[in-house]
Write an enzyme that holds these catalytic residues in place. Structure first.
Site, PDB file in Angstrom:
ATOM      1  N   ASP A 214      35.462  43.765  38.106  1.00 26.26           N
ATOM      2  CA  ASP A 214      35.125  45.184  38.147  1.00 26.26           C
ATOM      3  C   ASP A 214      35.186  45.704  36.720  1.00 26.26           C
ATOM      4  O   ASP A 214      36.268  45.868  36.148  1.00 26.26           O
ATOM      5  CB  ASP A 214      36.116  45.931  39.041  1.00 26.26           C
ATOM      6  CG  ASP A 214      35.812  47.423  39.133  1.00 26.26           C
ATOM      7  OD1 ASP A 214      34.870  47.893  38.453  1.00 26.26           O
ATOM      8  OD2 ASP A 214      36.531  48.125  39.874  1.00 26.26           O
TER       9      ASP A 214
ATOM     10  N   ARG B 148      15.969  62.017  36.034  1.00 22.25           N
ATOM     11  CA  ARG B 148      16.799  60.957  35.454  1.00 22.25           C
ATOM     12  C   ARG B 148      17.769  61.554  34.439  1.00 22.25           C
ATOM     13  O   ARG B 148      18.036  60.963  33.400  1.00 22.25           O
ATOM     14  CB  ARG B 148      15.915  59.884  34.797  1.00 22.25           C
ATOM     15  CG  ARG B 148      15.129  59.033  35.771  1.00 22.25           C
ATOM     16  CD  ARG B 148      16.041  58.161  36.621  1.00 22.25           C
ATOM     17  NE  ARG B 148      15.290  57.335  37.559  1.00 22.25           N
ATOM     18  CZ  ARG B 148      14.991  57.680  38.794  1.00 22.25           C
ATOM     19  NH1 ARG B 148      15.375  58.871  39.258  1.00 22.25           N
ATOM     20  NH2 ARG B 148      14.328  56.866  39.586  1.00 22.25           N
TER      21      ARG B 148
ATOM     22  N   TYR C  29      21.249  59.573  34.026  1.00 27.34           N
ATOM     23  CA  TYR C  29      20.856  58.200  33.701  1.00 27.34           C
ATOM     24  C   TYR C  29      20.295  58.140  32.283  1.00 27.34           C
ATOM     25  O   TYR C  29      20.704  57.295  31.476  1.00 27.34           O
ATOM     26  CB  TYR C  29      19.826  57.702  34.707  1.00 27.34           C
ATOM     27  CG  TYR C  29      19.345  56.295  34.448  1.00 27.34           C
ATOM     28  CD1 TYR C  29      20.178  55.206  34.718  1.00 27.34           C
ATOM     29  CD2 TYR C  29      18.068  56.049  33.960  1.00 27.34           C
ATOM     30  CE1 TYR C  29      19.740  53.906  34.490  1.00 27.34           C
ATOM     31  CE2 TYR C  29      17.620  54.751  33.730  1.00 27.34           C
ATOM     32  CZ  TYR C  29      18.460  53.691  33.995  1.00 27.34           C
ATOM     33  OH  TYR C  29      18.029  52.407  33.764  1.00 27.34           O
TER      34      TYR C  29
ATOM     35  N   LYS D 231      21.869  56.133  29.019  1.00 26.68           N
ATOM     36  CA  LYS D 231      21.128  55.082  28.332  1.00 26.68           C
ATOM     37  C   LYS D 231      20.851  55.446  26.873  1.00 26.68           C
ATOM     38  O   LYS D 231      20.767  54.563  26.009  1.00 26.68           O
ATOM     39  CB  LYS D 231      19.837  54.769  29.083  1.00 26.68           C
ATOM     40  CG  LYS D 231      20.074  54.161  30.465  1.00 26.68           C
ATOM     41  CD  LYS D 231      20.979  52.928  30.392  1.00 26.68           C
ATOM     42  CE  LYS D 231      21.162  52.270  31.744  1.00 26.68           C
ATOM     43  NZ  LYS D 231      22.006  51.059  31.676  1.00 26.68           N
TER      44      LYS D 231
ATOM     45  N   PRO E  23      16.479  44.554  43.618  1.00 30.53           N
ATOM     46  CA  PRO E  23      17.078  45.088  44.844  1.00 30.53           C
ATOM     47  C   PRO E  23      17.503  46.542  44.700  1.00 30.53           C
ATOM     48  O   PRO E  23      17.394  47.324  45.654  1.00 30.53           O
ATOM     49  CB  PRO E  23      18.285  44.164  45.065  1.00 30.53           C
ATOM     50  CG  PRO E  23      17.866  42.867  44.465  1.00 30.53           C
ATOM     51  CD  PRO E  23      17.066  43.245  43.242  1.00 30.53           C
ATOM     52  N   SER E  24      17.977  46.919  43.515  1.00 26.34           N
ATOM     53  CA  SER E  24      18.372  48.314  43.284  1.00 26.34           C
ATOM     54  C   SER E  24      17.182  49.252  43.439  1.00 26.34           C
ATOM     55  O   SER E  24      17.278  50.312  44.085  1.00 26.34           O
ATOM     56  CB  SER E  24      18.977  48.458  41.884  1.00 26.34           C
ATOM     57  OG  SER E  24      19.204  49.810  41.567  1.00 26.34           O
TER      58      SER E  24
ATOM     59  N   ARG F  56      16.359  52.312  46.304  1.00 19.33           N
ATOM     60  CA  ARG F  56      15.965  53.684  45.990  1.00 19.33           C
ATOM     61  C   ARG F  56      14.643  54.044  46.671  1.00 19.33           C
ATOM     62  O   ARG F  56      14.473  55.154  47.169  1.00 19.33           O
ATOM     63  CB  ARG F  56      15.858  53.866  44.469  1.00 19.33           C
ATOM     64  CG  ARG F  56      17.207  54.095  43.803  1.00 19.33           C
ATOM     65  CD  ARG F  56      17.069  54.237  42.311  1.00 19.33           C
ATOM     66  NE  ARG F  56      17.073  52.943  41.669  1.00 19.33           N
ATOM     67  CZ  ARG F  56      16.320  52.598  40.644  1.00 19.33           C
ATOM     68  NH1 ARG F  56      15.436  53.453  40.166  1.00 19.33           N
ATOM     69  NH2 ARG F  56      16.413  51.421  40.089  1.00 19.33           N
TER      70      ARG F  56
ATOM     71  N   ARG G 229       3.091  54.987  37.129  1.00 19.86           N
ATOM     72  CA  ARG G 229       3.500  55.303  35.761  1.00 19.86           C
ATOM     73  C   ARG G 229       3.485  54.078  34.843  1.00 19.86           C
ATOM     74  O   ARG G 229       3.777  54.178  33.666  1.00 19.86           O
ATOM     75  CB  ARG G 229       4.874  55.962  35.752  1.00 19.86           C
ATOM     76  CG  ARG G 229       6.053  55.088  36.066  1.00 19.86           C
ATOM     77  CD  ARG G 229       7.330  55.913  36.133  1.00 19.86           C
ATOM     78  NE  ARG G 229       8.530  55.086  36.242  1.00 19.86           N
ATOM     79  CZ  ARG G 229       9.743  55.567  36.451  1.00 19.86           C
ATOM     80  NH1 ARG G 229       9.919  56.865  36.601  1.00 19.86           N
ATOM     81  NH2 ARG G 229      10.791  54.763  36.515  1.00 19.86           N
TER      82      ARG G 229
END
Length: 249
Positions: free
Chosen positions: A58, A148, A151, A155, A187-188, A192, A209
């Site tokens: 973790d 976003r 996020y 980043k 998979p992420s 979504r 896009r």
């Protein structure tokens, strides 16, 4: 092989870009230590290639990261791949969302890099080069995207983090770069899309896009990971490297 004799650490390796990168590095001769909180994903990864050692970790647990680092021999390269995509504007971002995103997307890289840095510097001194790669995004200080907010902020922070480390350690032959992918079919992303009000339209919007007319595959990203962790990129540092299918042209 391009990574023969190298020992490489990769986080978030149970699926998506992390998994593809672990497999690509192993195929190029590296000894890979792959971590994640997804135990089942790690199990299937180690079964796929015996050169990959998998360990649960973790990255938000500072004590666990310290214990992991103290038990490891030095790495030649590390890839801080872990991350989370929060959807929404600033009005959709509560303080707990902000804190969680920064903890996972930014502070985890701080924890791991700080803990593993002495070994990396030792390897750079011995071999003439060592490498850190951090997962950023085209959605960052490079380009803003709707919904976003946090996020993109995390980043952008990763890119600043990367450049600072690159500047501090270039003279000691430790390189640090950031990887900035476009929209990747992982998979992420599929989760979504599945939770969108209209999943079919959501997938069409993601594809629309991309100037190349498709989502990136993890196989489009992993070769750049191999390059940036290998000695082939020994004169590349402090860069936010885009693999985005032309989005930011």
């Amino acid at each position: 092989m391009r990574l023969e004799g190298k020992r490489i650490f990769i986080s978030a390796a149970a699926q998506g870009i992390g998994r593809a990168s672990a497999l690509a590095c192993a195929r190029e001769g590296a000894e890979v230590v792959a971590t994640d909180v997804n135990i089942e994903g790690l199990r299937t990864l180690s079964a796929e290639d015996s050169r990959i050692e998998t360990l649960p970790l973790d990255v938000c647990d500072g004590s666990a990261v310290s214990a992991f680092a103290s038990a490891q021999t030095p790495f030649d390269a590390i890839f801080n791949c872990v991350g989370f995509v929060h959807n929404g504007t600033i009005l959709d971002c509560e303080e707990e969302d902000w804190d969680f995103s920064f903890d996972l997307n930014v502070k985890s890289a701080y924890r791991l890099t700080r803990a593993l840095l002495p070994g990396l510097l030792d390897r750079a001194n011995q071999t003439g080069t060592a490498a850190i790669l951090n997962m950023a995004s085209m959605a960052s200080s490079i380009k803003g995207f709707p919904n976003r907010f946090v996020y993109g902020a995390t980043k952008a922070a990763v890119i600043g983090f990367t450049k600072s480390i690159a500047a501090d350690y270039a003279s000691r032959r430790l390189r640090c770069n950031a990887l900035c992918p476009g929209t990747v079919d992982t998979p992420s992303l599929r989760e979504r899309i599945a939770t969108a009000a209209d999943p079919v339209q959501a997938e069409k919007d993601f594809i629309a896009r991309q100037p190349m007319g498709r989502l990136a595959a993890v196989g489009d990203i992993a070769p750049m990971v191999v390059f940036l962790l290998s000695d082939e990129s020994r004169f590349v540092t402090g860069q936010a490297v885009l693999v985005d299918g032309g989005v930011t042209i």
